[in-house]
Design an enzyme around this catalytic site. Structure first.
Site, mmCIF file in Angstrom:
data_model
loop_
_atom_site.group_PDB
_atom_site.id
_atom_site.type_symbol
_atom_site.label_atom_id
_atom_site.label_comp_id
_atom_site.label_asym_id
_atom_site.label_seq_id
_atom_site.Cartn_x
_atom_site.Cartn_y
_atom_site.Cartn_z
ATOM 1 C CB SER A 494 -0.822 -0.029 1.313
ATOM 2 O OG SER A 494 -2.065 0.865 1.012
ATOM 3 C CG ASP A 548 -6.777 -2.907 -3.291
ATOM 4 O OD1 ASP A 548 -8.581 -1.964 -1.985
ATOM 5 O OD2 ASP A 548 -5.297 -3.077 -2.991
ATOM 6 C CG HIS A 582 -5.854 -2.066 0.266
ATOM 7 N ND1 HIS A 582 -5.454 -1.692 -0.654
ATOM 8 C CD2 HIS A 582 -5.146 -1.206 1.823
ATOM 9 C CE1 HIS A 582 -4.505 -1.209 -0.089
ATOM 10 N NE2 HIS A 582 -4.753 -0.657 1.125
#
Ligand SMILES: [Zn+2]
Length: 604
Positions: A494, A548, A582
């Protein structure tokens, strides 16, 4: 309905011994052919069925067809509701599990308590005012202090429920364990296996657990007070802080998921996770990427069967797959619960905004705190190579609000992979910085997020470059420890992935590789000039889940295309995972391992 069969007796050819890499494990005493039943745990010590599946999952044998309610219901615990697949399971449950009726009564009290809970302010971590997702400063001493305060607090008045919501599944798991302990203490000699001492023999994992998920500490404290205020008075004797902590500390890392099984199948047809159960003796089967043993649930029993021929002296291991999936699935549920139901609306809105902002790919120069600059002492979790002689290193940066500890499980995960045992792992901790978009709340972050504008000028490039310096300083530290730059991989998840791509592209020496998971390329147009020619040929691993919701799949993919087309990076290995959110799943971790084998192979 399948009846809860009595499992057959397992072959007597395994024993528990210390392993060479720490802890204990099961070993074969003689050669064992494939498909041999080697272990049976007839019953868990404690368990918790997820509320949603209560009416579909038999409380005794865990038989469940999602979407189909069961017909038999226990007379005790009317509100709590225990459901069964048939008369036999119901009778066995009433006759063995809840002889004295205390389990039904206690679960009933819990259920009434849950209904009366009031929403409260979001809990705080004990080391600061902010509600972050990570606490890098939590240590044993702090933990003891917090628990001591809890123990010293007066016993709440019965029925006086503290504000806030408890994790219901955890509360059930603890209550179940305490009722079992109470039943044993009130008629010693009656205790059936597994016993409280079998349970206590399990490895406690409290500190590392709280470090990586610090919101669990206030959550557990709250659960403790909640149980004291609602459980029947007869349980007071066993509802001590010691017993409570003993139970919660053993839950992480030792709980098995109870998975739904399609009829007629064993193990492979598992789909939905119905709850968790702790089988002390089965917990000594360690994880292996290439397991020689598989776990097969037979009704209430957990059994282990060899998956292939096993040689004498070989350790018996099950796939990390199921176990870690259990843990990850559970963690995901807890985090969802914490972030999206326990928090008040404003905070939830802010979280959604962050999600929105990151997905709009927008960051902005706003906050600059010189104290946060890299250099002097770099906070990181450093895990030495499993083989004791590191010849390569991976520096892996976490995402927003997380900590190095939150990702250190990867090192653990790969510990048994022979081809990765020469790798030293470094998980840096991002500094705390106010996140403008999050109302200025301080949380661990590599850079600030401020605006919804989707322009590159809005990126916090100062913060980004500063954090890149931190990562470069870690590369330098690693080189000084004897590992050359071309044996070092920079990776991240991320926001950490954005950092890995940036700091890798601009690094002045050739690196072994760059890995970005669920992230994007920051400072894209600036990189045309800023990137360093030495890393033009460096292999890149990029991976993204198609579902995601935080960093949209499209942004990950666009970043990959930009790297190829505009920046001329050719050696990109791109992986996409249909349906993944995610997060990093096991398939991705396996792909990452294969890539690492290529870019930093073991040296002879
Ligand atoms: Zn049943």
């Amino acid at each position: 309905m399948p009846s809860p069969e009595t499992p057959p007796t397992p072959s007597n050819s395994i024993e528990i011994r210390p392993t060479t890499y720490g802890g204990r494990g099961y070993f074969a005493l003689s050669p064992i052919p494939a498909n041999t039943l080697i272990h049976v745990s007839p019953s868990p010590y404690t368990l918790s069925i997820i509320r949603d599946f209560k009416k579909e999952c038999c409380a005794r044998c865990f038989h469940c067809v999602v979407g189909r309610n069961l017909k038999w219901r226990a007379e005790r615990g009317n509100v709590a509701g225990f459901w069964f697949c048939g008369e036999r399971c119901k009778r066995e449950w009433e006759g063995e599990e809840d002889v004295a009726g205390l389990l039904g009564e206690a679960m009933e009290c819990l259920e009434r308590g849950f209904k009366r809970q009031k929403r409260a302010e979001p809990p705080r971590t004990p080391d600061g005012k902010e509600v972050g997702r990570a606490s890098t400063t939590m240590d044993e001493e702090m933990l003891e202090r917090v628990w001591k305060d809890a123990a010293d607090a007066p016993w709440p008045k019965h029925g006086q429920i503290p504000d806030g919501e408890v994790d219901q599944e955890e509360a059930r798991l603890i209550t179940y364990a305490l009722v079992r302990l109470h039943n044993f203490l009130s008629s010693p000699g009656s205790e059936s296996s597994p016993t409280w001492s079998d349970f206590l023999a399990l490895q406690p994992n409290a500190l590392s657990h709280f470090r990586s998920q610090p919101y669990l500490l206030p959550s557990h404290l709250h659960t403790f007070h909640f149980l004291r205020s609602v459980l029947p008075k007869s349980l007071r004797g066993v509802l001590t802080l010691e017993n409570f902590r003993a139970t919660t500390a053993r839950d992480p890392g030792n709980s098995f998921g109870i998975w739904e099984q399609a009829e007629g199948e064993e193990g492979d047809g598992e789909s939905e996770m119905l709850g968790w159960a702790m089988y002390p003796s089965a917990s000594y089967f360690n994880h292996d990427c290439d397991p020689n043993t598989k776990k097969v649930r037979r009704g209430r029993a957990m059994t282990m069967v060899t998956a292939r021929d096993v040689a004498e002296g070989e350790e018996l291991c099950i796939s990390y797959g199921h176990l870690e999936e259990d843990v990850l699935e559970r963690r995901r549920r807890l985090e969802d619960k914490f972030f999206f139901s326990q928090l008040d609306k404003t905070y939830r809105l802010l979280l959604y905004l962050i999600v929105l902002v990151v997905s709009l790919y927008s960051v902005y120069i706003y906050h600059f705190n010189p104290k946060m600059s890299a250099a002097s002492s770099i906070s990181a979790i450093r895990i030495p190579a499993t083989n004791g002689a590191a010849t390569a290193a991976v520096i892996f940066a976490h995402g927003l609000g997380d900590s190095g500890a939150g990702w250190s499980f990867i090192a653990d995960h790969y510990k048994r992979e022979k081809s990765l045992q020469h790798i030293k792992w470094i998980f840096p901790n991002a500094p705390l910085r106010p996140i403008t978009l999050n109302g200025g709340m301080r949380m661990p972050a590599w850079y600030d997020l401020t605006s919804l504008e989707r322009v590159e000028e809005a990126e916090d490039s100062v913060g980004m470059l500063q954090s890149a310096e931190t990562i470069h300083a870690l590369v330098k530290e690693t080189i000084e420890s004897g590992i050359p730059a071309d044996r070092i991989v920079i990776g991240g998840f991320s926001q950490g992935s954005a950092m890995a791509l940036l700091s890798g592209m601009i690094h002045k020496e050739k690196l072994a590789g760059i890995a970005g998971m669920s992230g994007y390329l920051p400072m894209a147009s600036k990189l045309v000039d800023m990137r360093h020619p030495h890393n033009q040929e460096t292999p890149i691993f990029m991976a993204h889940g198609t579902a995601d919701p935080v960093v949209k799949f499209q942004f990950g993919k666009m970043s990959m295309e930009y790297l190829k087309e505009k920046l001329g990076m050719e050696k990109i290995e791109w992986r996409e995972y249909p349906g993944m959110g995610h997060t990093a799943d096991l398939k991705e971790l396996a792909d990452f391992a294969r890539w690492l084998e290529k870019v930093v192979p073991p040296k002879n």
